[in-house]
Scaffold this motif. Structure first.
Motif, PDB file in Angstrom:
ATOM      1  N   PRO A   1      45.627  51.829  39.592  1.00  0.00           N
ATOM      2  CA  PRO A   1      45.081  50.516  39.210  1.00  0.00           C
ATOM      3  C   PRO A   1      46.165  49.612  38.638  1.00  0.00           C
ATOM      4  O   PRO A   1      47.108  50.079  38.001  1.00  0.00           O
ATOM      5  N   ILE A   2      46.026  48.341  38.886  1.00  0.00           N
ATOM      6  CA  ILE A   2      46.883  47.318  38.296  1.00  0.00           C
ATOM      7  C   ILE A   2      46.164  46.859  37.041  1.00  0.00           C
ATOM      8  O   ILE A   2      45.044  46.334  37.119  1.00  0.00           O
ATOM      9  N   GLU A   3      46.778  47.065  35.897  1.00  0.00           N
ATOM     10  CA  GLU A   3      46.110  46.746  34.640  1.00  0.00           C
ATOM     11  C   GLU A   3      45.948  45.239  34.479  1.00  0.00           C
ATOM     12  O   GLU A   3      46.836  44.464  34.798  1.00  0.00           O
ATOM     13  N   GLY A   4      44.780  44.829  33.994  1.00  0.00           N
ATOM     14  CA  GLY A   4      44.520  43.422  33.738  1.00  0.00           C
ATOM     15  C   GLY A   4      43.881  42.722  34.917  1.00  0.00           C
ATOM     16  O   GLY A   4      43.336  43.350  35.814  1.00  0.00           O
ATOM     17  N   ARG A   5      43.992  41.403  34.883  1.00  0.00           N
ATOM     18  CA  ARG A   5      43.347  40.556  35.887  1.00  0.00           C
ATOM     19  C   ARG A   5      44.383  39.961  36.819  1.00  0.00           C
ATOM     20  O   ARG A   5      45.324  39.315  36.375  1.00  0.00           O
ATOM     21  N   VAL A   6      44.159  40.166  38.130  1.00  0.00           N
ATOM     22  CA  VAL A   6      45.030  39.575  39.142  1.00  0.00           C
ATOM     23  C   VAL A   6      44.152  38.945  40.222  1.00  0.00           C
ATOM     24  O   VAL A   6      42.946  39.170  40.281  1.00  0.00           O
TER      25      VAL A   6
ATOM     26  N   GLY B   1      42.271  27.231  50.147  1.00  0.00           N
ATOM     27  CA  GLY B   1      41.586  26.628  49.011  1.00  0.00           C
ATOM     28  C   GLY B   1      40.091  26.871  48.993  1.00  0.00           C
ATOM     29  O   GLY B   1      39.407  26.446  48.072  1.00  0.00           O
ATOM     30  N   SER B   2      39.559  27.568  49.994  1.00  0.00           N
ATOM     31  CA  SER B   2      38.114  27.801  50.074  1.00  0.00           C
ATOM     32  C   SER B   2      37.736  29.249  49.783  1.00  0.00           C
ATOM     33  O   SER B   2      36.656  29.688  50.133  1.00  0.00           O
ATOM     34  N   TYR B   3      38.631  29.983  49.174  1.00  0.00           N
ATOM     35  CA  TYR B   3      38.342  31.356  48.783  1.00  0.00           C
ATOM     36  C   TYR B   3      39.020  31.624  47.454  1.00  0.00           C
ATOM     37  O   TYR B   3      39.971  30.947  47.088  1.00  0.00           O
ATOM     38  N   GLU B   4      38.492  32.565  46.734  1.00  0.00           N
ATOM     39  CA  GLU B   4      39.102  32.978  45.479  1.00  0.00           C
ATOM     40  C   GLU B   4      38.801  34.456  45.305  1.00  0.00           C
ATOM     41  O   GLU B   4      37.929  35.011  45.957  1.00  0.00           O
ATOM     42  N   SER B   5      39.535  35.095  44.436  1.00  0.00           N
ATOM     43  CA  SER B   5      39.334  36.515  44.190  1.00  0.00           C
ATOM     44  C   SER B   5      39.788  36.847  42.778  1.00  0.00           C
ATOM     45  O   SER B   5      40.593  36.128  42.188  1.00  0.00           O
ATOM     46  N   VAL B   6      39.252  37.936  42.269  1.00  0.00           N
ATOM     47  CA  VAL B   6      39.735  38.484  41.011  1.00  0.00           C
ATOM     48  C   VAL B   6      39.567  39.995  41.093  1.00  0.00           C
ATOM     49  O   VAL B   6      38.580  40.499  41.635  1.00  0.00           O
ATOM     50  N   TYR B   7      40.571  40.699  40.612  1.00  0.00           N
ATOM     51  CA  TYR B   7      40.559  42.150  40.571  1.00  0.00           C
ATOM     52  C   TYR B   7      40.929  42.536  39.146  1.00  0.00           C
ATOM     53  O   TYR B   7      41.972  42.109  38.641  1.00  0.00           O
ATOM     54  N   VAL B   8      40.086  43.313  38.498  1.00  0.00           N
ATOM     55  CA  VAL B   8      40.310  43.706  37.102  1.00  0.00           C
ATOM     56  C   VAL B   8      40.466  45.221  37.050  1.00  0.00           C
ATOM     57  O   VAL B   8      39.539  45.961  37.412  1.00  0.00           O
TER      58      VAL B   8
END
Length: 166
Positions: free
Chosen positions: A4-9, A123-130
């Motif tokens: 896992p990548i720690e935090g929010r990316v 610009g019409s997509y977004e993502s977040v991985y925590v």
């Protein structure tokens, strides 16, 4: 699996993305001759695409769906590259598609396939991985700290927060 990548990316993607979903539904588990070859046909295509980057596949994620469904989410550079690969006579897809259609006629509905294609403008997509390993679009394009794109989904989509003040 990756650490896992720690935090929010968020995904590093900035350009138009083509999202291609393709899946297989097993309508009759005992009809192995109908669905096993169709299921096996995906692996050589994915290997070819991963090996030959010029075809335009950025990345993919294989997933299990409902009890009878297996599918792959693919991220492509462009719809032109996706369509070129699908129709190229010297690539894995064309013979696999022909074989599937032959078996489909013989199998009388024992296996189904589906696909959906979405062209998503920049610009019409977004993502977040925590606290996740690279996944989905982030695995396909790399990740950057969330702060580089905005802390909130609306910011990453380029939308202004609406103020409730008069």
């Amino acid at each position: 699996m990756s650490e896992p990548i720690e935090g929010r990316v968020t995904a590093a993607a900035e350009d138009e993305i083509v999202v291609f979903l393709i899946g297989l539904r097993i309508n009759n588990f005992t009809a192995l001759r109908s669905w096993v070859p169709a299921a096996r046909a995906m692996r050589p295509m994915i290997k070819e695409l991963a090996r030959e980057k010029k075809n335009g596949l950025l990345g993919y994620q294989a997933l299990l769906g409902l009890p009878r469904v297996v599918y792959v989410v693919q991220y492509w550079e462009s719809k032109e590259k996706l369509l070129a690969y699908a129709s190229a006579p010297d690539k894995e897809h064309r013979p696999a598609w022909g074989e599937f259609n032959r078996r489909l006629r013989q199998g009388r509905g024992k296996v189904g396939i589906w696909h959906e294609t979405y062209v998503v403008p920049a610009g019409s997509y977004e993502s977040v991985y925590v606290n996740m390993p690279a996944f989905g679009l982030g695995a396909a394009t790399g990740v950057v700290p969330v702060g580089r794109r905005g802390e909130r989904a609306a910011e990453r989509l380029g939308l202004q927060r609406e103020s409730s003040a008069p």
